[in-house]
Write a protein that holds these residues in place. Sequence first.
Motif, PDB file in Angstrom:
ATOM      1  N   LEU A  75       0.843  -1.200   0.000  1.00  0.00           N
ATOM      2  CA  LEU A  75       0.000   0.000   0.000  1.00  0.00           C
ATOM      3  C   LEU A  75       0.874   1.244   0.000  1.00  0.00           C
ATOM      4  N   LYS A  76       0.223   2.381  -0.244  1.00  0.00           N
ATOM      5  CA  LYS A  76       0.913   3.658  -0.065  1.00  0.00           C
ATOM      6  C   LYS A  76       0.257   4.375   1.103  1.00  0.00           C
ATOM      7  N   ARG A  77       1.006   5.280   1.718  1.00  0.00           N
ATOM      8  CA  ARG A  77       0.443   6.059   2.831  1.00  0.00           C
ATOM      9  C   ARG A  77      -0.859   6.743   2.424  1.00  0.00           C
ATOM     10  N   GLU A  78      -0.923   7.224   1.182  1.00  0.00           N
ATOM     11  CA  GLU A  78      -2.123   7.957   0.730  1.00  0.00           C
ATOM     12  C   GLU A  78      -3.340   7.045   0.576  1.00  0.00           C
ATOM     13  N   ASP A  79      -3.125   5.727   0.519  1.00  0.00           N
ATOM     14  CA  ASP A  79      -4.263   4.804   0.372  1.00  0.00           C
ATOM     15  C   ASP A  79      -5.027   4.617   1.681  1.00  0.00           C
ATOM     16  N   VAL A  80      -4.327   4.833   2.804  1.00  0.00           N
ATOM     17  CA  VAL A  80      -4.886   4.487   4.110  1.00  0.00           C
ATOM     18  C   VAL A  80      -5.243   5.769   4.855  1.00  0.00           C
ATOM     19  N   TYR A  81      -5.912   5.644   6.006  1.00  0.00           N
ATOM     20  CA  TYR A  81      -6.119   6.824   6.854  1.00  0.00           C
ATOM     21  C   TYR A  81      -5.383   6.589   8.168  1.00  0.00           C
TER      22      TYR A  81
END
Length: 207
Positions: A75-81
């Motif tokens: 994943l990327k940081r921007e995909d998650v909260y």
Amino acid sequence: MRNCQVLAELEKEIKACTKCPLHANRKNAVPGEGNPKAIIMFIGEAPGRNEDIEGRPFVGAAGRLLTSLIEQIGLKREDVYITNVVKCRPPNNRDPKPDEIDACSPYLDRQIKCITPRIIVTLGRHSTKYLLEKNGYSFRSILKIHGRIYSIKIDSLDVKLIPTLHPAAALYNPRLLEVLKEDFGKIKNQIKEVSGKKEKIGLERFF
Ligand code: URA
Ligand code: SF4
């Protein structure tokens, strides 16, 4: 679209909040950041020095480790909260007090309802204790229960809660880093299970 607007309003409200004494010494409240439609949320303890300065969660050394663990599972940081159970920095990074968690946790509850993630990963003892007890489970030790998968309901939606260690605990402890990596392996499997298609993780909602 609706949940993005609600989340942005909530972030503004948090930045102006004076509901507990932690507002007095903060440079910036740290509401959280990421994809408002994320299928996975990561919840830490409270902002540290760097987070307080930048107004963003997990941007110091523990944050770099968290970011690399997120990337290692595809994943990327921007995909998650990413957020915390307490949004303002406790003086000298002391543990948040029960009163502060009581005052601040309604923001976390509202963020979770807005984002409606399918998986919640709690990082360390404070966010784990808060969410487990809120959902009728007892909590004693993060080292005993990390990596387990708990089923909880949020507004009648099934959510998997996966507690793991706080990345700060693993920074200078190779044994704990291994434990954290193993737990992230389990998180990856859960993501595959709830999303069906690994390539689309975090980019759109399937349910
Ligand atoms: N530790 C936390 O628990 N949260 C942060 O945002 C940074 C460090
Ligand atoms: Fe408000 Fe939470 Fe900050 Fe306390 S820690 S002032 S409740 S945002």
